[in-house]
Scaffold this active site. Structure first.
Site, PDB file in Angstrom:
ATOM      1  CB  ILE A  42      31.829  29.168  46.662  1.00  0.00           C
ATOM      2  CG1 ILE A  42      31.610  28.158  47.795  1.00  0.00           C
ATOM      3  CG2 ILE A  42      33.211  29.809  46.769  1.00  0.00           C
ATOM      4  CD1 ILE A  42      32.590  26.995  47.790  1.00  0.00           C
ATOM      5  N   PRO A  43      30.750  32.547  45.848  1.00  0.00           N
ATOM      6  CG  PRO A  43      30.735  34.600  46.951  1.00  0.00           C
ATOM      7  CD  PRO A  43      30.801  33.120  47.196  1.00  0.00           C
ATOM      8  CB  CYS A  44      33.535  31.981  41.391  1.00  0.00           C
ATOM      9  SG  CYS A  44      32.159  31.159  40.569  1.00  0.00           S
ATOM     10  CG  HIS A  45      28.993  36.225  40.964  1.00  0.00           C
ATOM     11  ND1 HIS A  45      28.686  35.238  41.889  1.00  0.00           N
ATOM     12  CD2 HIS A  45      28.397  37.361  41.409  1.00  0.00           C
ATOM     13  CE1 HIS A  45      27.931  35.761  42.843  1.00  0.00           C
ATOM     14  NE2 HIS A  45      27.750  37.043  42.576  1.00  0.00           N
TER      15      HIS A  45
END
Length: 180
Positions: free
Chosen positions: A132-135
């Protein structure tokens, strides 16, 4: 607890989860034991199916080789999340490789435009960084903001650079127009 630790080009990566799907991921670290300690501290439990593990490992290794990867179809065990957190994290899954979004736009995409701070708190507690690409979430002004995963802002910068996002000015240009 079901943990799965493997080597990537960037270091040791770890996954944990249940039969329903992934519950926790650890971004690459130099020490395999550090990854194991991180996953144990997160207290994920259950047994991940072998097919999920092999698919995840392949995609993660490809990602760290610089290949464009889509993690949005990876099975996730949503059982430990509130409905609001699920909405935010599912919206975050929609942000494509090489794209960014502001916290405000993420809250709107999740159907909660007035809950920017709560959306940001959910992102900060994301147990599945990269999957889950929080970056890919930045401040509305284009500055990077924070990053609570191990490695902090340095790893966030490296991940965004790997995805060919230009950070030469110290900010992302027009983050609100970079999401699907």
């Amino acid at each position: 607890m079901s943990t799965y630790i493997f080597k990537t080009r960037w270091g040791w990566f770890g996954l944990a989860g249940s039969a329903e799907g992934l519950q926790c991921a650890c971004l690459p670290m130099a020490d395999k034991q550090a990854v194991l300690g991180y996953l144990q501290a997160e207290d994920a439990g259950g047994t991940l199916p072998e097919k999920t593990l092999s698919t995840c490992q392949g995609l993660i290794c490809d990602y760290f080789e610089g290949k464009q990867v889509d993690f949005s179809r990876m099975p996730i065990d949503w059982g430990g999340f509130t409905p609001f957190q699920r909405d935010v994290l599912r919206a975050l899954q929609m942000i494509s490789y090489g794209k960014t979004i502001s916290y405000a736009d993420l809250a709107e995409l999740a159907g909660r435009p007035r809950a920017v701070r709560a959306a940001a708190n959910t992102v900060a507690k994301n147990p599945l960084p990269l999957i889950i690409p929080c970056h890919r979430v930045v401040r509305k002004d284009g500055s990077l903001g924070g990053f609570s995963a191990p490695g902090g802002i340095t790893i966030k910068e490296k991940l965004l650079t790997l995805e060919h996002i230009d950070l030469s000015s110290g900010r992302v240009d027009s983050p609100a127009v970079h999401y699907p």
